[in-house]
Design a protein around this motif. Structure first.
Motif, PDB file in Angstrom:
ATOM      1  N   PRO A  28       0.821  -1.206   0.000  1.00 30.78           N
ATOM      2  CA  PRO A  28       0.000   0.000   0.000  1.00 30.78           C
ATOM      3  C   PRO A  28       0.855   1.256   0.000  1.00 30.78           C
ATOM      4  N   VAL A  29       0.413   2.241  -0.753  1.00 33.17           N
ATOM      5  CA  VAL A  29       1.114   3.525  -0.828  1.00 33.17           C
ATOM      6  C   VAL A  29       0.195   4.593  -0.240  1.00 33.17           C
ATOM      7  N   ASP A  75       7.323   5.576  -4.748  1.00 31.06           N
ATOM      8  CA  ASP A  75       7.031   6.875  -5.362  1.00 31.06           C
ATOM      9  C   ASP A  75       6.119   6.769  -6.570  1.00 31.06           C
ATOM     10  N   GLY A  76       5.740   5.562  -6.954  1.00 30.68           N
ATOM     11  CA  GLY A  76       4.842   5.401  -8.090  1.00 30.68           C
ATOM     12  C   GLY A  76       5.521   5.405  -9.432  1.00 30.68           C
ATOM     13  N   VAL A  77       6.849   5.299  -9.457  1.00 29.77           N
ATOM     14  CA  VAL A  77       7.581   5.260 -10.727  1.00 29.77           C
ATOM     15  C   VAL A  77       7.223   3.989 -11.499  1.00 29.77           C
ATOM     16  N   VAL A 116      10.666   0.658   8.527  1.00 38.05           N
ATOM     17  CA  VAL A 116      10.741   2.126   8.498  1.00 38.05           C
ATOM     18  C   VAL A 116       9.359   2.731   8.731  1.00 38.05           C
ATOM     19  N   SER A 117       8.335   2.135   8.136  1.00 38.17           N
ATOM     20  CA  SER A 117       6.972   2.646   8.330  1.00 38.17           C
ATOM     21  C   SER A 117       6.566   2.574   9.793  1.00 38.17           C
ATOM     22  N   ILE A 156      -1.188   1.562   6.039  1.00 35.75           N
ATOM     23  CA  ILE A 156       0.109   0.932   5.796  1.00 35.75           C
ATOM     24  C   ILE A 156       0.349  -0.286   6.679  1.00 35.75           C
ATOM     25  N   ASP A 157      -0.595  -0.650   7.508  1.00 36.43           N
ATOM     26  CA  ASP A 157      -0.434  -1.792   8.411  1.00 36.43           C
ATOM     27  C   ASP A 157      -0.336  -3.090   7.608  1.00 36.43           C
TER      28      ASP A 157
END
Length: 360
Positions: free
Chosen positions: A131-132, A223-225, A246-247, A282-283
């Motif tokens: 998930p972003v 970043d969706g690249v 990190v999240s 983001i879990d």
């Protein structure tokens, strides 16, 4: 696409960090949403299972191979192991999909030996849509742990498998696919990545399924690249756990900062709803785990550290995958794109279960 009738999921409860009872509690949550489960594990450790009648069936299977050093040998020799029995139930049609609460290696070995590899697949792979935040579409990362060591042709097929999943499940037309490397240039990366880059560039040039955009670096994965990011199972597993770590650390730091002063507490109160939404978004438990692609039936591999909430989501993810025919649709997309072994793809014509080196 399968009709929305009750789906049965075979669940191995051995190997979960919080024990079989936590997995069983997750099955009860899924059962209250209409999904039937076959629970394989030590029946005397499940405790009371608060589930509707007939939707949770217990199969006493106390033997575990979740922590063994050689899961392939253990899956061959230990026929009464819980993960082997669960995979056999799927292979025999008593269950529609597999969920493993234990190690990836044991799940992969049992799946290969029982459910079997789908036609034209070199190696199964673990794929997870990450998930972003901000409502942007997920980024599918694979392999995230099924194969620690691979060949270039495996990475090429993983790229097509990830694109097929993103197309059929997420609705992304001709997904942008990238190889995870230490630089965007085609000359960057290990010999494996450089060779896979050249092969994938050639295969994707005329593909209706894959839009290969080259290499991408770890700092821009979210970043969706790219819609699909491809790596070997070792690198992908490390990348996934780093992203998750990190999240979690970022959210923890925000919470600690909000509690460090009166001004911070006031700000925390104002942001409480937004932070709760972000945490839910983001879990990892909310996502349910990774798809095990490349077998004849669907598998889902959640984190062993999940609570009952995460295991219930893994079971529900597997059930949705069965209902939406993820296996059939992704395989059809691979066939249409000519990405199956023996259909003009690169590499040798065969690969056996014994050669798979799963990431624990």
């Amino acid at each position: 696409m399968r009709e929305a009738s009750p789906v049965t999921i075979a669940v191995d409860t051995n190997g979960a960090d919080l024990g079989p009872a936590e997995v069983a509690a997750g099955a009860a949550i899924a059962a209250r949403q209409g999904v039937r489960t076959l629970l394989f594990g030590p029946a005397d450790e499940f405790g009371d299972i608060d589930a509707p009648d007939g939707l949770v069936e217990i199969v006493d299977a106390p033997v575990s191979i979740a922590k063994v050093a050689d899961p392939v040998a253990a899956a061959r020799s230990t026929k009464d192991a819980s993960i082997v029995l669960a995979a056999a139930a799927v292979a025999e049609g008593r269950a529609d999909a597999l969920v493993s609460g234990g190690s990836t290696g044991a799940a992969l070995a049992a799946g290969l030996l029982n459910i079997r590899r789908a036609h034209g697949i070199y190696r199964p792979a673990l794929a997870i849509p990450i998930p972003v935040p901000g409502g942007r579409r997920p980024v599918t990362l694979l392999d995230v742990g099924a194969n620690a060591e691979v060949r270039p042709e495996h990475l090429v097929q993983f790229a097509f498998m990830g694109a097929a999943l993103a197309s059929t499940v997420l609705g992304i037309q001709r997904p942008r696919v990238a190889l995870l490397s230490n630089g965007e240039e085609s000359i960057k990366g290990t010999p494996l990545v450089r060779e896979a880059h050249e092969l994938l560039r050639e295969r994707a040039a005329t593909s209706p399924l894959v839009d290969f955009i080259g290499n991408t670096e770890g700092n821009v994965v979210l970043d969706g690249v790219a819609d699909v990011v491809v790596a070997d199972g070792f690198t992908g597993n490390v990348a996934l756990k780093l992203i998750e770590g990190v999240s979690s650390a970022t959210l923890r730091s925000i919470r600690e900062a909000a509690m460090s002063s009166s001004r911070g507490k006031l700000g925390g109160l104002l942001l409480r709803s937004d932070l709760a939404d972000l945490r839910a978004e983001i879990d990892p438990e909310g996502q349910g785990g990774a798809y095990l692609l490349g077998l004849r039936k669907l598998g889902v591999v959640p984190h062993g550290r999940f609570t009952r909430t995460g295991f219930s989501q893994a079971i529900l993810l597997a059930a949705r995958g069965v209902t939406n025919d993820v296996v059939g649709r992704t395989h059809a997309a691979l066939e249409e794109a000519g990405a199956l072994k023996g259909a003009g793809g690169p590499g040798p014509a065969s690969d056996s279960a014994a050669t798979v080196s799963p990431t624990p």
